[in-house]
Design an enzyme around this catalytic site. Structure first.
Site, PDB file in Angstrom:
ATOM      1  CG  PHE A  12      32.452  -9.784 -23.165  1.00 43.59           C
ATOM      2  CD1 PHE A  12      32.069 -10.503 -25.280  1.00 43.59           C
ATOM      3  CD2 PHE A  12      31.986  -8.561 -23.102  1.00 43.59           C
ATOM      4  CE1 PHE A  12      30.863 -10.084 -25.201  1.00 43.59           C
ATOM      5  CE2 PHE A  12      31.745  -7.946 -23.414  1.00 43.59           C
ATOM      6  CZ  PHE A  12      30.954  -8.179 -24.299  1.00 43.59           C
ATOM      7  CG  ASP A  35      43.677 -14.379 -23.453  1.00 40.14           C
ATOM      8  OD1 ASP A  35      42.276 -14.270 -23.431  1.00 40.14           O
ATOM      9  OD2 ASP A  35      43.940 -15.552 -22.211  1.00 40.14           O
ATOM     10  CB  ALA A  87      41.716  -6.800 -16.943  1.00 34.90           C
ATOM     11  CB  THR A 104      45.860 -10.108 -13.785  1.00 35.19           C
ATOM     12  OG1 THR A 104      46.541 -11.409 -13.957  1.00 35.19           O
ATOM     13  CG2 THR A 104      45.697  -9.689 -15.296  1.00 35.19           C
ATOM     14  CB  THR A 131      35.889  -0.665 -15.706  1.00 39.25           C
ATOM     15  OG1 THR A 131      34.333  -0.144 -14.871  1.00 39.25           O
ATOM     16  CG2 THR A 131      37.233  -0.765 -14.716  1.00 39.25           C
ATOM     17  CG  ASP A 132      31.051   2.223 -16.360  1.00 38.88           C
ATOM     18  OD1 ASP A 132      31.795   1.812 -15.906  1.00 38.88           O
ATOM     19  OD2 ASP A 132      30.503   2.856 -16.775  1.00 38.88           O
ATOM     20  CD  GLU A 133      32.241  -1.727 -12.556  1.00 37.88           C
ATOM     21  OE1 GLU A 133      32.340  -2.288 -11.827  1.00 37.88           O
ATOM     22  OE2 GLU A 133      32.148  -2.760 -13.245  1.00 37.88           O
ATOM     23  CE1 TYR A 156      38.084  -5.500 -13.963  1.00 39.98           C
ATOM     24  CE2 TYR A 156      35.888  -3.904 -13.363  1.00 39.98           C
ATOM     25  CZ  TYR A 156      36.720  -4.797 -14.092  1.00 39.98           C
ATOM     26  OH  TYR A 156      36.504  -4.277 -15.654  1.00 39.98           O
ATOM     27  CB  SER A 157      36.674  -0.925  -9.673  1.00 41.84           C
ATOM     28  OG  SER A 157      35.794  -0.650  -8.091  1.00 41.84           O
ATOM     29  CE  LYS A 160      41.019  -2.223 -16.394  1.00 40.26           C
ATOM     30  NZ  LYS A 160      41.337  -3.344 -17.143  1.00 40.26           N
ATOM     31  NE  ARG A 220      26.886  -1.822 -12.164  1.00 43.29           N
ATOM     32  CZ  ARG A 220      26.161  -1.332 -11.265  1.00 43.29           C
ATOM     33  NH1 ARG A 220      25.485   0.184 -11.304  1.00 43.29           N
ATOM     34  NH2 ARG A 220      27.061  -1.958 -10.244  1.00 43.29           N
ATOM     35  NE  ARG A 288      28.508  -7.025  -7.990  1.00 44.43           N
ATOM     36  CZ  ARG A 288      28.339  -7.161  -9.046  1.00 44.43           C
ATOM     37  NH1 ARG A 288      28.632  -6.063  -9.521  1.00 44.43           N
ATOM     38  NH2 ARG A 288      28.544  -8.089 -10.165  1.00 44.43           N
ATOM     39  N   PRO A 289      28.024  -6.798  -1.528  1.00 44.71           N
ATOM     40  CG  PRO A 289      29.950  -8.028  -0.702  1.00 44.71           C
ATOM     41  CD  PRO A 289      28.752  -7.779  -1.792  1.00 44.71           C
TER      42      PRO A 289
HETATM   43  P1  NAD Z   1      37.113 -10.977 -20.443  1.00 46.19           P
HETATM   44  O1  NAD Z   1      37.227 -11.320 -18.311  1.00 46.19           O
HETATM   45  O2  NAD Z   1      36.251 -11.821 -21.278  1.00 46.19           O
HETATM   46  O3  NAD Z   1      38.473 -11.425 -20.449  1.00 46.19           O
HETATM   47  C1  NAD Z   1      39.709 -11.463 -20.224  1.00 46.19           C
HETATM   48  C2  NAD Z   1      40.752 -12.010 -21.125  1.00 46.19           C
HETATM   49  O4  NAD Z   1      41.992 -12.138 -20.728  1.00 46.19           O
HETATM   50  C3  NAD Z   1      40.505 -13.282 -20.983  1.00 46.19           C
HETATM   51  O5  NAD Z   1      40.744 -13.517 -21.695  1.00 46.19           O
HETATM   52  C4  NAD Z   1      41.398 -14.073 -19.712  1.00 46.19           C
HETATM   53  O6  NAD Z   1      42.491 -15.349 -20.085  1.00 46.19           O
HETATM   54  C5  NAD Z   1      43.314 -12.597 -20.313  1.00 46.19           C
HETATM   55  N1  NAD Z   1      43.927 -12.224 -19.354  1.00 46.19           N
HETATM   56  C6  NAD Z   1      43.301 -12.985 -17.551  1.00 46.19           C
HETATM   57  N2  NAD Z   1      44.540 -12.999 -16.806  1.00 46.19           N
HETATM   58  C7  NAD Z   1      45.230 -12.645 -17.476  1.00 46.19           C
HETATM   59  C8  NAD Z   1      46.723 -12.376 -17.621  1.00 46.19           C
HETATM   60  N3  NAD Z   1      47.607 -12.974 -16.754  1.00 46.19           N
HETATM   61  N4  NAD Z   1      47.485 -12.920 -18.729  1.00 46.19           N
HETATM   62  C9  NAD Z   1      46.894 -12.675 -20.406  1.00 46.19           C
HETATM   63  N5  NAD Z   1      45.855 -13.182 -20.344  1.00 46.19           N
HETATM   64  C10 NAD Z   1      45.120 -12.553 -19.481  1.00 46.19           C
HETATM   65  O7  NAD Z   1      37.135  -9.680 -19.475  1.00 46.19           O
HETATM   66  P2  NAD Z   1      36.206  -8.417 -20.874  1.00 46.19           P
HETATM   67  O8  NAD Z   1      35.291  -8.337 -20.686  1.00 46.19           O
HETATM   68  O9  NAD Z   1      36.399  -8.774 -21.799  1.00 46.19           O
HETATM   69  O10 NAD Z   1      37.234  -7.395 -20.330  1.00 46.19           O
HETATM   70  C11 NAD Z   1      38.447  -6.809 -21.258  1.00 46.19           C
HETATM   71  C12 NAD Z   1      38.833  -5.259 -20.992  1.00 46.19           C
HETATM   72  O11 NAD Z   1      37.951  -4.752 -20.701  1.00 46.19           O
HETATM   73  C13 NAD Z   1      39.351  -5.612 -19.177  1.00 46.19           C
HETATM   74  O12 NAD Z   1      40.177  -4.761 -19.008  1.00 46.19           O
HETATM   75  C14 NAD Z   1      38.282  -4.896 -18.654  1.00 46.19           C
HETATM   76  O13 NAD Z   1      38.542  -4.088 -16.835  1.00 46.19           O
HETATM   77  C15 NAD Z   1      37.605  -4.122 -19.386  1.00 46.19           C
HETATM   78  N6  NAD Z   1      35.943  -3.651 -18.990  1.00 46.19           N
HETATM   79  C16 NAD Z   1      34.915  -4.753 -19.909  1.00 46.19           C
HETATM   80  C17 NAD Z   1      33.805  -3.944 -18.935  1.00 46.19           C
HETATM   81  C18 NAD Z   1      32.576  -5.342 -19.330  1.00 46.19           C
HETATM   82  O14 NAD Z   1      31.582  -4.907 -19.233  1.00 46.19           O
HETATM   83  N7  NAD Z   1      32.700  -6.253 -19.520  1.00 46.19           N
HETATM   84  C19 NAD Z   1      33.291  -3.112 -19.281  1.00 46.19           C
HETATM   85  C20 NAD Z   1      34.435  -1.491 -18.814  1.00 46.19           C
HETATM   86  C21 NAD Z   1      35.476  -2.205 -19.593  1.00 46.19           C
HETATM   87  P1  TYD Z   2      27.554  -7.447 -13.546  1.00 48.74           P
HETATM   88  O1  TYD Z   2      27.237  -8.011 -15.660  1.00 48.74           O
HETATM   89  O2  TYD Z   2      28.732  -8.841 -13.006  1.00 48.74           O
HETATM   90  O3  TYD Z   2      28.703  -6.124 -14.427  1.00 48.74           O
HETATM   91  P2  TYD Z   2      29.107  -4.684 -13.352  1.00 48.74           P
HETATM   92  O4  TYD Z   2      29.265  -5.136 -12.202  1.00 48.74           O
HETATM   93  O5  TYD Z   2      30.435  -4.902 -13.849  1.00 48.74           O
HETATM   94  O6  TYD Z   2      28.630  -3.819 -13.095  1.00 48.74           O
HETATM   95  O7  TYD Z   2      26.471  -6.780 -13.338  1.00 48.74           O
HETATM   96  C1  TYD Z   2      25.660  -5.688 -13.281  1.00 48.74           C
HETATM   97  C2  TYD Z   2      24.840  -5.819 -12.316  1.00 48.74           C
HETATM   98  O8  TYD Z   2      23.466  -6.054 -12.113  1.00 48.74           O
HETATM   99  C3  TYD Z   2      25.519  -5.076 -11.111  1.00 48.74           C
HETATM  100  O9  TYD Z   2      24.475  -3.947 -11.058  1.00 48.74           O
HETATM  101  C4  TYD Z   2      25.371  -6.116 -10.566  1.00 48.74           C
HETATM  102  C5  TYD Z   2      23.744  -6.807 -11.036  1.00 48.74           C
HETATM  103  N1  TYD Z   2      23.605  -8.153 -11.281  1.00 48.74           N
HETATM  104  C6  TYD Z   2      22.616  -9.501 -10.995  1.00 48.74           C
HETATM  105  O10 TYD Z   2      21.487  -8.057 -10.160  1.00 48.74           O
HETATM  106  N2  TYD Z   2      22.603 -10.493 -10.821  1.00 48.74           N
HETATM  107  C7  TYD Z   2      23.394 -11.072 -11.253  1.00 48.74           C
HETATM  108  O11 TYD Z   2      23.174 -12.525 -11.082  1.00 48.74           O
HETATM  109  C8  TYD Z   2      25.023 -10.424 -12.065  1.00 48.74           C
HETATM  110  C9  TYD Z   2      25.629 -10.742 -12.247  1.00 48.74           C
HETATM  111  C10 TYD Z   2      24.722  -9.159 -12.028  1.00 48.74           C
END
Ligand code: NAD
Ligand code: TYD
Length: 358
Positions: A12, A35, A87, A104, A131-133, A156-157, A160, A220, A288-289
């Protein structure tokens, strides 16, 4: 920065970042996108870039944990910069099956740092996306700053957090030029529909239940993905080595309010057949736990040092996001195939096959 290795560029944020660099900035160098194409990686997110930018964009299918293959990439291409997104990124999956997260997020980052060390003579920057997490949960007040102690709640957090520590340690120990960014929840085009916002948009459009965890009062801080990409690029250009920058969207929302807003915007932008509002699809499910109550970011360091500010309000960003999902139904169809359905059925067994009434 002439040759940037972007990891996880088919996901993404990575895909949005590559598009942003090639389409919206004056960056004139090359991008090597590495990737592994896990369930979250989709080459379609970057469709057409290799034809439009044949000398500047290259995709390499590889796993960041495969040290040999990654070493080969560093030998084949004159990589001078790394921007590390790759990730496992979904908290719920990390609760069910943490192994891939440890592998990963920790080992993959460690591998890349070792390669950065090997090629230190030509390395201009290693930027690590986090991430902020990592900071854990806030009560009703206060914000995370770059000095907030780490206190992660999920596998996850925690993974990270470990990767962030490794990146800082490589700077302090080996003088690798690094910058780090910790951002809040992203939303926007190309987000895999397991995360809150795209999941709710698509379920609502299909008249399926909208599963809100617990009482929906968790907060959030939402960041539009393009604002995030711009912030990363500004940090890569202006950030100080060894420093961490918080990136938040100044858009704190309770989950239930996010879901209600999605319902209302959808009712306006894609009116349902009957008269019933999509709010009727909201369904409170088991929490969620270890669910963190609240995240909120103080981005003043980034704003003061680089002049960055988010361009989108939550409403303007959400409208753009909904427009994108409405206009990309075939992308959605292809993404929601076998693995996706299996995961959703496992995640929400009580909703299997259930149809809503909107
Ligand atoms: P995503 O899950 O959409 O994409 C992750 C990508 O990494 C995928 O294309 C996947 O194929 C690739 N990948 C996974 N394992 C791999 C490996 N071993 N080798 C090579 N490629 C691999 O994630 P995203 O939401 O785009 O997040 C990207 C980064 O931003 C992550 O590091 C995540 O921790 C961080 N982040 C995301 C968010 C969010 O809201 N999405 C918030 C804070 C931080
Ligand atoms: P999410 O998009 O999974 O991001 P993160 O856990 O990294 O913050 O979830 C965002 C918030 O929404 C989180 O508080 C969990 C909640 N959530 C739901 O209530 N229902 C859902 O189906 C999902 C996926 C998340």
């Amino acid at each position: 920065m002439q040759c940037i290795l972007v990891t996880g560029g088919c996901g993404f944020i990575g895909a949005n970042f590559i598009r942003f660099l090639l389409e919206d900035t004056d960056f004139s160098g090359r991008i090597i996108n590495v990737d592994a194409l896990t369930y979250a990686g989709n080459p379609e997110n970057l469709e057409g870039l290799d034809r439009r930018f044949p000398d500047r964009y290259r995709f390499v299918h590889a796993d960041v944990c495969d040290r040999e293959k990654m070493a080969e990439i560093f030998t084949t291409y004159p990589v001078d910069t790394v921007c590390h997104f790759a990730a496992e990124s979904h908290v719920d999956r990390s609760i069910v099956a943490p192994d891939a997260f440890i592998r990963t997020n920790i080992m993959g980052t460690f591998n890349l740092l070792e390669l950065a060390r090997t090629h230190q003579d030509r390395l201009a920057l290693f930027h690590h996306v986090s991430t902020d997490e990592v900071f854990g949960s806030l009560d009703e007040t206060g914000h995370f700053t770059e000095k907030t102690p780490y206190d992660p709640s999920s596998p996850y957090s925690a993974s990270k957090a470990a990767s962030d520590h490794l990146v800082r340690a490589y700077h302090r120990t080996y003088k690798i030029p690094v910058t780090l960014s910790n951002c809040s929840n992203n939303y926007g085009p190309y987000q895999f529909p397991e995360k809150l916002i795209p999941l709710m948009i698509l379920n609502a459009l299909e008249g399926r239940p909208l599963p809100v965890y617990g009482d929906g009062r968790n907060v959030r801080d939402w960041l539009y993905v393009k604002d995030h990409c711009r912030a990363i690029w500004m940090i890569m250009q202006q950030g100080r080595w060894g420093e961490t920058y918080n990136i938040g969207g100044r858009s704190e929302m309770k989950n239930i309010d996010v879901v209600r807003m999605i319902c209302d915007l959808l009712d306006e932008m894609a009116p349902p057949d009957g008269k019933m509002s999509r709010r009727n699809l909201i369904s409170f499910v088991k929490d969620r736990p270890g669910h963190d109550l609240r995240y909120a970011m103080d981005s003043s360091k980034l704003e003061t040092e680089t002049g960055w500010k988010p361009a989108e309000s939550f409403e303007s960003g959400l409208r753009k996001t909904i427009e994108w999902y409405l206009a990309h139904s075939s992308w959605v169809g292809r993404v929601r195939d076998g693995e996706y359905q299996t995961w959703m059925d496992r995640q929400y067994p009580e909703m299997r096959g259930r149809k809503g009434s909107a």
